[in-house]
Motif scaffolding. Structure first.
Motif, PDB file in Angstrom:
ATOM      1  N   TYR A 213      58.772  45.145  49.978  1.00 34.69           N
ATOM      2  CA  TYR A 213      59.920  44.298  50.339  1.00 34.69           C
ATOM      3  C   TYR A 213      59.773  43.763  51.761  1.00 34.69           C
ATOM      4  O   TYR A 213      60.009  42.584  52.019  1.00 34.69           O
ATOM      5  N   THR A 214      59.377  44.614  52.678  1.00 34.06           N
ATOM      6  CA  THR A 214      59.219  44.184  54.076  1.00 34.06           C
ATOM      7  C   THR A 214      58.167  43.082  54.183  1.00 34.06           C
ATOM      8  O   THR A 214      58.332  42.124  54.948  1.00 34.06           O
ATOM      9  N   ALA A 215      57.094  43.224  53.417  1.00 37.17           N
ATOM     10  CA  ALA A 215      56.046  42.190  53.412  1.00 37.17           C
ATOM     11  C   ALA A 215      56.625  40.853  52.952  1.00 37.17           C
ATOM     12  O   ALA A 215      56.386  39.805  53.576  1.00 37.17           O
ATOM     13  N   PHE A 216      57.371  40.849  51.863  1.00 35.65           N
ATOM     14  CA  PHE A 216      57.971  39.615  51.353  1.00 35.65           C
ATOM     15  C   PHE A 216      58.971  39.030  52.349  1.00 35.65           C
ATOM     16  O   PHE A 216      58.971  37.827  52.629  1.00 35.65           O
ATOM     17  N   ASP A 217      59.824  39.874  52.889  1.00 33.05           N
ATOM     18  CA  ASP A 217      60.850  39.423  53.835  1.00 33.05           C
ATOM     19  C   ASP A 217      60.209  38.815  55.078  1.00 33.05           C
ATOM     20  O   ASP A 217      60.639  37.763  55.558  1.00 33.05           O
ATOM     21  N   THR A 218      59.170  39.485  55.581  1.00 31.15           N
ATOM     22  CA  THR A 218      58.475  38.975  56.766  1.00 31.15           C
ATOM     23  C   THR A 218      57.801  37.641  56.481  1.00 31.15           C
ATOM     24  O   THR A 218      57.849  36.718  57.305  1.00 31.15           O
ATOM     25  N   TYR A 219      57.188  37.534  55.317  1.00 26.28           N
ATOM     26  CA  TYR A 219      56.501  36.274  54.963  1.00 26.28           C
ATOM     27  C   TYR A 219      57.498  35.116  54.905  1.00 26.28           C
ATOM     28  O   TYR A 219      57.242  34.028  55.428  1.00 26.28           O
ATOM     29  N   ILE A 220      58.615  35.347  54.260  1.00 31.14           N
ATOM     30  CA  ILE A 220      59.626  34.293  54.149  1.00 31.14           C
ATOM     31  C   ILE A 220      60.120  33.873  55.532  1.00 31.14           C
ATOM     32  O   ILE A 220      60.234  32.681  55.840  1.00 31.14           O
ATOM     33  N   LYS A 221      60.375  34.846  56.381  1.00 30.51           N
ATOM     34  CA  LYS A 221      60.894  34.541  57.723  1.00 30.51           C
ATOM     35  C   LYS A 221      59.868  33.800  58.572  1.00 30.51           C
ATOM     36  O   LYS A 221      60.217  32.942  59.391  1.00 30.51           O
ATOM     37  N   THR A 222      58.580  34.117  58.391  1.00 30.16           N
ATOM     38  CA  THR A 222      57.539  33.488  59.217  1.00 30.16           C
ATOM     39  C   THR A 222      57.011  32.188  58.632  1.00 30.16           C
ATOM     40  O   THR A 222      56.169  31.528  59.248  1.00 30.16           O
ATOM     41  N   HIS A 223      57.505  31.821  57.451  1.00 28.13           N
ATOM     42  CA  HIS A 223      57.054  30.564  56.838  1.00 28.13           C
ATOM     43  C   HIS A 223      58.252  29.726  56.373  1.00 28.13           C
ATOM     44  O   HIS A 223      58.152  28.980  55.388  1.00 28.13           O
ATOM     45  N   SER A 224      59.333  29.821  57.092  1.00 24.31           N
ATOM     46  CA  SER A 224      60.527  29.044  56.767  1.00 24.31           C
ATOM     47  C   SER A 224      60.211  27.554  56.802  1.00 24.31           C
ATOM     48  O   SER A 224      59.545  27.063  57.710  1.00 24.31           O
ATOM     49  N   GLY A 225      60.665  26.839  55.786  1.00 27.30           N
ATOM     50  CA  GLY A 225      60.412  25.406  55.711  1.00 27.30           C
ATOM     51  C   GLY A 225      59.135  25.048  54.967  1.00 27.30           C
ATOM     52  O   GLY A 225      58.816  23.874  54.796  1.00 27.30           O
ATOM     53  N   GLU A 226      58.397  26.050  54.509  1.00 22.34           N
ATOM     54  CA  GLU A 226      57.179  25.828  53.740  1.00 22.34           C
ATOM     55  C   GLU A 226      57.397  26.290  52.298  1.00 22.34           C
ATOM     56  O   GLU A 226      58.380  26.966  51.990  1.00 22.34           O
ATOM     57  N   GLY A 227      56.442  25.938  51.441  1.00 24.24           N
ATOM     58  CA  GLY A 227      56.466  26.503  50.105  1.00 24.24           C
ATOM     59  C   GLY A 227      56.248  28.008  50.187  1.00 24.24           C
ATOM     60  O   GLY A 227      55.419  28.478  50.976  1.00 24.24           O
ATOM     61  N   LEU A 228      56.954  28.766  49.394  1.00 23.48           N
ATOM     62  CA  LEU A 228      56.919  30.229  49.480  1.00 23.48           C
ATOM     63  C   LEU A 228      56.509  30.823  48.131  1.00 23.48           C
ATOM     64  O   LEU A 228      57.248  30.717  47.151  1.00 23.48           O
ATOM     65  N   ILE A 229      55.308  31.416  48.072  1.00 23.64           N
ATOM     66  CA  ILE A 229      54.837  32.069  46.855  1.00 23.64           C
ATOM     67  C   ILE A 229      54.548  33.526  47.185  1.00 23.64           C
ATOM     68  O   ILE A 229      53.710  33.824  48.044  1.00 23.64           O
ATOM     69  N   LEU A 230      55.223  34.454  46.522  1.00 24.16           N
ATOM     70  CA  LEU A 230      55.077  35.880  46.782  1.00 24.16           C
ATOM     71  C   LEU A 230      54.256  36.545  45.680  1.00 24.16           C
ATOM     72  O   LEU A 230      54.505  36.340  44.484  1.00 24.16           O
ATOM     73  N   LEU A 231      53.272  37.335  46.083  1.00 23.94           N
ATOM     74  CA  LEU A 231      52.386  38.031  45.144  1.00 23.94           C
ATOM     75  C   LEU A 231      53.052  39.331  44.690  1.00 23.94           C
ATOM     76  O   LEU A 231      53.270  40.241  45.502  1.00 23.94           O
ATOM     77  N   ILE A 232      53.358  39.432  43.412  1.00 20.51           N
ATOM     78  CA  ILE A 232      54.256  40.512  42.966  1.00 20.51           C
ATOM     79  C   ILE A 232      53.588  41.600  42.136  1.00 20.51           C
ATOM     80  O   ILE A 232      54.279  42.471  41.589  1.00 20.51           O
ATOM     81  N   ASP A 233      52.247  41.622  42.037  1.00 24.33           N
ATOM     82  CA  ASP A 233      51.617  42.618  41.159  1.00 24.33           C
ATOM     83  C   ASP A 233      50.861  43.703  41.929  1.00 24.33           C
ATOM     84  O   ASP A 233      50.051  44.418  41.346  1.00 24.33           O
ATOM     85  N   THR A 234      51.157  43.895  43.217  1.00 26.39           N
ATOM     86  CA  THR A 234      50.418  44.875  44.010  1.00 26.39           C
ATOM     87  C   THR A 234      50.632  46.295  43.498  1.00 26.39           C
ATOM     88  O   THR A 234      49.691  47.101  43.456  1.00 26.39           O
ATOM     89  N   TYR A 235      51.848  46.609  43.118  1.00 27.32           N
ATOM     90  CA  TYR A 235      52.165  47.969  42.660  1.00 27.32           C
ATOM     91  C   TYR A 235      52.613  47.981  41.195  1.00 27.32           C
ATOM     92  O   TYR A 235      52.007  48.638  40.358  1.00 27.32           O
ATOM     93  N   ASP A 236      53.660  47.282  40.890  1.00 27.53           N
ATOM     94  CA  ASP A 236      54.137  47.186  39.511  1.00 27.53           C
ATOM     95  C   ASP A 236      54.947  45.897  39.393  1.00 27.53           C
ATOM     96  O   ASP A 236      55.993  45.747  40.027  1.00 27.53           O
ATOM     97  N   THR A 237      54.445  44.987  38.594  1.00 28.06           N
ATOM     98  CA  THR A 237      55.031  43.645  38.530  1.00 28.06           C
ATOM     99  C   THR A 237      56.505  43.670  38.150  1.00 28.06           C
ATOM    100  O   THR A 237      57.349  43.053  38.822  1.00 28.06           O
TER     101      THR A 237
END
Length: 494
Positions: A213-237
């Protein structure tokens, strides 16, 4: 492009050149054709890419000190030839199909008309460029024709070196890919590049559900205004990946009103099943505009099967299948002498597929108009200035026949067809004479060509074979040479 790319060659081009030079043949006017005999994967056609790099390569020929040639042509017996090579520039003419053209077997993709040595030494670097890019472009075309959804190229890490990664991505975009991950391709060709995140990004925040969750939250905050694609299969999709993505999107007020777009990526598992389940979970949580991006060793066959299973995938990322043309990594372009000092020549072989068309040629694409639009109906290759070319240019009625079955023929009536030459002058008297085309223009040209083929000719499995013929004059010249050779061979004695 490397400054010395014209010398990315085989030594025998230069050992032959010395023989031509010593025999007084250097100035003979030669015509070489670059073409292929058979398209890969039972395709009926291939996509042209690489012509722009060929033009750059030709411009790099010459300007070397004799000491450069001494490294591979040593000894006093080569001294005079080394001096000749140091002063040699390309002074001839080159005709080529446009990038994005759809080319069929035996048609000249590039025609080189030049003094013999100048034309001969271009063979290896020209084939190196064209075979690589046409392999990638043709595979990319197949992958992109497997779906109406966007396909992104991201095979740089599997490409056969940096040069292949950069120019392979360029070829893939021309032949249908919407984007590439390669930043140099994006920079050189002004087409941009795309990217999201790797599993290492997610695990760098701690190998926990909370860390994801922290990884996703940080990515969104650091890429505001851009396209946002989150990789969701690292542990359990399904049990945490998609849920953490939803949680992070909502915490940052990312929803269907977010202009740049947002989504999730699947990179493992049963993509058809997972995409359906993820779609249902996203929709239940009000994120109906959230896109699903899929990767994981995809090709045209897997994509076709995913769609047959009713997957809920909005966009695909394809790596090594395109970047290395994995199923057929070696494209079959060849470079053959077809005329010397106005005399047509050919290579005859016991292997009939290797028999070539002689003479200085030009190919015309013939179209007919229907209510739904123009459709390509046939291609015919003529000797320049022969009777069929004159009839085509005059708009007269004419008939073309199958080279291998003269009872198969097609007549084009006056006023019922249009014709365009497929090879255009790109270099005249050693100087570039064609306009530079952007990658976007080449892509648009390919898209237009594809739209003018019938659906049966575009299909991946058992495509309908498009009509490709040669003129009667070219056929007769070819058979005259073969028949003469057969007689001479039959009469030859030691």
């Amino acid at each position: 492009m490397l400054e010395d790319i014209a010398y990315c060659s085989d030594k025998y081009q230069y050992t032959m050149g010395k023989s031509f030079y010593d025999a007084g043949m250097a100035g003979k006017r030669a015509v070489f054709n670059l073409f292929y005999r058979q398209a890969p994967e039972n395709n009926n056609w291939a996509v042209v890419s690489g012509v722009e790099e060929v033009i750059e390569m030709v411009a790099s020929l010459g300007g070397k000190d004799p000491s450069f040639f001494e490294k591979f042509l040593p000894g006093p017996e080569y001294a005079e030839f080394r001096e000749y090579l140091s002063k040699m520039r390309f002074t001839g003419n080159i005709y080529a199909m446009k990038e994005g053209e759809i080319a069929f077997p035996t048609q000249p993709i590039i025609i080189v008309e030049a003094p013999l040595i100048e034309a001969q030494v271009l063979e290896t670097p020209m084939l190196c460029i064209m075979n690589h890019q046409m392999a990638v472009a043709t595979k990319a075309s197949r992958v992109c024709r497997a779906t109406v959804r966007p396909v992104s190229e991201f095979g740089s890490r599997r490409a056969h070196g940096p040069w292949a990664a950069i120019y392979g991505a360029k070829a893939a975009i021309i032949a249908g890919c919407k984007s590439t991950s390669n930043i140099l391709t994006g920079s050189i060709f002004d087409c941009g590049s795309t990217g999201t995140m790797a599993h290492s990004y997610v695990t760098s925040f701690g190998c926990t559900v909370k860390g994801e969750y922290t990884a996703f939250d940080t990515y969104i905050k650091t890429h505001s205004g851009e396209g946002l694609i989150l990789l969701i299969d690292t542990y359990d999709t399904l049990k945490c990946g998609v849920k953490n993505a939803i949680k992070a999107f909502k915490a940052n007020k990312i929803d269907d009103t977010y202009g740049p777009g947002y989504g999730v990526r699947l990179d493992s598992g049963d993509l058809a099943y997972l995409s359906q389940q993820v779609r249902a979970i996203l929709d239940r949580n009000g994120l109906k505009g959230c896109k699903i991006f899929a990767t994981n060793s995809l090709d045209e066959y897997i994509i076709s099967d995913l769609e047959r299973q009713g997957c809920c995938i909005d966009s695909y990322g394809v790596g090594d299948a395109i970047a290395t043309s994995k199923a057929n990594p070696c494209f079959g372009n060849v470079y053959k002498l077809v005329q010397i000092d106005s005399q047509p020549v050919l290579k005859r072989s016991e292997d009939t597929v290797k028999l070539i068309n002689p003479g200085f040629q030009i190919t015309y694409r013939l179209s007919k108009h229907y209510e739904s639009g123009d459709l390509f109906k046939a291609d015919v290759t003529c000797l320049r200035g022969d009777s069929l070319e004159k009839a085509i240019l005059a708009g007269d009625t004419f008939t073309i026949s199958d080279e291998h079955d003269r009872y198969k023929f097609k007549t084009f009536e006056k006023g019922e067809y249009s014709a365009k030459p497929l090879q255009e002058a790109v270099i005249q008297n050693g100087e570039r004479c064609c306009e530079f085309r952007t990658i976007g223009e080449s892509k648009a040209y390919y898209d237009s060509n594809l739209a003018h083929l019938s659906p049966s000719e575009r299909r991946l499995i058992n495509p309908h074979y498009y009509k490709v013929d040669i003129s009667d004059d070219l056929f007769n010249v070819k058979m005259d040479i073969i028949n003469r050779l057969v007689r001479e061979i039959g009469e030859f004695e030691l």
